[in-house]
Design an enzyme around this catalytic site. Structure first.
Site, short mmCIF file in Angstrom:
data_model
loop_
_atom_site.label_atom_id
_atom_site.label_comp_id
_atom_site.label_asym_id
_atom_site.label_seq_id
_atom_site.Cartn_x
_atom_site.Cartn_y
_atom_site.Cartn_z
N ARG A 218 0.85 -1.18 0.00
CA ARG A 218 0.00 0.00 0.00
C ARG A 218 0.89 1.23 0.00
O ARG A 218 1.95 1.25 0.64
CB ARG A 218 -0.89 0.03 1.26
CG ARG A 218 -2.10 -0.89 1.21
CD ARG A 218 -3.15 -0.42 0.21
NE ARG A 218 -4.33 -1.27 0.19
CZ ARG A 218 -4.53 -2.26 -0.68
NH1 ARG A 218 -3.61 -2.55 -1.59
NH2 ARG A 218 -5.65 -2.97 -0.64
N HIS B 219 -1.78 0.40 -9.94
CA HIS B 219 -2.42 -0.57 -9.04
C HIS B 219 -3.06 -1.71 -9.82
O HIS B 219 -4.28 -1.91 -9.78
CB HIS B 219 -3.46 0.13 -8.15
CG HIS B 219 -3.69 -0.64 -6.86
ND1 HIS B 219 -3.93 -0.02 -5.65
CD2 HIS B 219 -3.71 -1.96 -6.59
CE1 HIS B 219 -4.10 -0.94 -4.71
NE2 HIS B 219 -3.96 -2.12 -5.26
#
Lengths: 325, 325
Positions: free
Chosen positions: B234, B282
């Site tokens: 993350r 992502h």
């Protein structure tokens, strides 16, 4: 005292112009360092020749001066730039740098395979355009790699691709089954029938009459439109104009090229303009330390030669590579 | 009849807006499809909630309407966007998509490692400049990879990197030795002492209070100036301004980033301007077929739930991930 001629590049700015370690022969051999211009003179009375300038084509024209040459060692895996008919027909032994490049080149191929599957080239382009574009990419596990050339580099590549879960086949001079590294090997004469199987078609073959132009327009047309061509062998094994057209028109998806028909790649080559290529300047095997390792490999072979032992990495001059034991 | 609420994205142009396979429940459960605006109403009387819109933060504000919720399934590996105190304190079971992404993400990491070692980003830049610049690149065999996060994704990554001959260490909550996948695991509290060991520092950790900001300016300063940071965990686990400075000033060599503090990466981020980054939107785990596979994973878990069986992939809500068995 035996005489060893050592051919170094004429370019005096070359960072690794002189091979290290030749002082090992002091008192046991005469070492003659020469650039290509001095080669004819240096060859006279020389017993061995070390081609540190490994892509030099100067040996053929200097050949009449080789009056007692027994051995040539080339600090490269491919001997195609050296080889000519009189050398092939002569008693001179040719050895090469087989072994050192296998693993670095296999890693380059795996990196190219992953970069194509994960679309890294497109991500680099989108970065320069500040674009955030989510895509679905590919899993390489279970993908199919067809490796042309069943020599040491092709085998190391096969082992590495298998280690990460890819399905592998080889392409060789003769078809066979149950090869320890490749499983199935298809004949290069039947490549057109098999090329459509591959997600990644990898050329790891030396340049020989059999492999010159092998990846022709016909082979490219037989490939999957999403497929990836990797060339770490020799540029002359690919029909480069046909490859450019296939890349421009969607005949194949991507090409990762470390070698080219002409090197350096000419400024006017259409390859420079394509987004779906990786252009690598003939360096896939040249990992940090390569230069010292290649010099060391020669010194080790020269020690065997001085001791009258059998040389390592003897090239079959008719085939153009070191045959498998 | 049990009620299953399914949260889908409000963006009607989303190509995979509806999860496939929900017709499997016909006659056995009431399925309520809703976008974030309709979530409060859909939650009233719902027994289960499927977050197909997996990064939605809409659940917290709709929480007062969850009057009989037993189970939430998130179609993602990270549950940080979902989690909030009332949910953590509640009896509601949370499950996630653990398993599907492990291998695709591990492949992305290996690809990033090889691309950095072989300097593919620089080759892509030189292509646009028509430059032929030979360089010495790196061998990954024997290089050192330190993987933060010893969950399923970190483990699959460790196994894949070891399969190609890299040396691996893990970073976890507690130090330990002889881990089957990592060998040595160092404590995340001692990361600064160990970060200099790594050629590649890879963040595969979930976002938790322990990992938020873990890769700080101090850690980046402790890294080798040639080292490579890979982030597939993350963005919030990295001090992004400190990372930008390290990349600009040679504090580290390269970063391959699939996640960012803010996504999509803002147009004014300095990361877009850097040559020594790979910016991936992502998508490292989103290989072809991911969408269908994630829907199928939910349907399979829902069948277990309808049958009264134990659910797969139950998240430890305090830790923020599925603990290892």
């Amino acid at each position: 005292m035996p005489v060893i001629a050592v051919l170094i590049p004429s370019d005096t700015s070359s960072p690794e112009r002189m091979p290290p370690g030749l002082d090992a022969f002091e008192g046991r051999a005469e070492v003659r360092i020469t650039d290509p211009d001095g080669l004819p003179q240096a060859l006279e009375g020389a017993d061995a020749l070390f081609l540190w300038d490994f892509f030099s084509e100067a040996v053929e024209s200097a050949w009449p001066h080789a009056d007692r040459l027994q051995w040539i060692h080339v600090a490269a895996a491919g001997v195609d730039k050296l080889m000519f008919d009189e050398l092939a027909a002569s008693q001179v032994t040719v050895t090469n740098a087989q072994g050192f490049f296998d693993r670095p080149i296999a890693e380059f191929v795996l990196g190219a395979v992953l970069a194509q599957a994960k679309e890294f080239a497109l991500s680099h382009r989108y970065r320069t355009e500040r674009r955030w574009v989510h895509r679905e990419t590919r899993r390489i596990q279970g993908q199919r790699a067809m490796i042309i050339g069943t020599g040491a580099i092709g085998r190391e590549t096969a082992r590495l691709l298998r280690a990460v879960g890819m399905e592998v086949r080889g392409v060789g001079r003769t078809a066979r089954r149950e090869d320890p590294d490749f499983g199935d090997v298809v004949s290069s004469e039947e490549l057109a029938e098999h090329a459509g199987w591959a997600d990644h078609l990898i050329n790891a073959a030396p340049l020989t009459p059999q492999t010159a132009g092998l990846i022709s327009a016909e082979i490219l047309a037989a490939m999957n439109p999403e497929a990836h061509l990797v060339n770490i062998g020799r540029g002359e094994s690919v029909d480069e104009p046909a490859l450019i057209e296939a890349l421009q028109t969607g005949g194949i998806g991507f090409a990762s090229l470390d070698v080219f028909a002409e090197e350096p790649l000419p400024q006017d080559s259409a390859l420079w303009d394509l987004d779906n290529v990786l252009i690598s300047p003939h360096m896939s095997g040249d990992v940090v330390g390569w230069s010292a390792a290649l010099a060391e490999q020669f010194v080790e072979n020269a020690e065997r030669w001085l001791a009258g032992e059998t040389l390592n990495n003897i090239v079959d001059k008719d085939r153009g590579y070191v045959p498998r034991h």
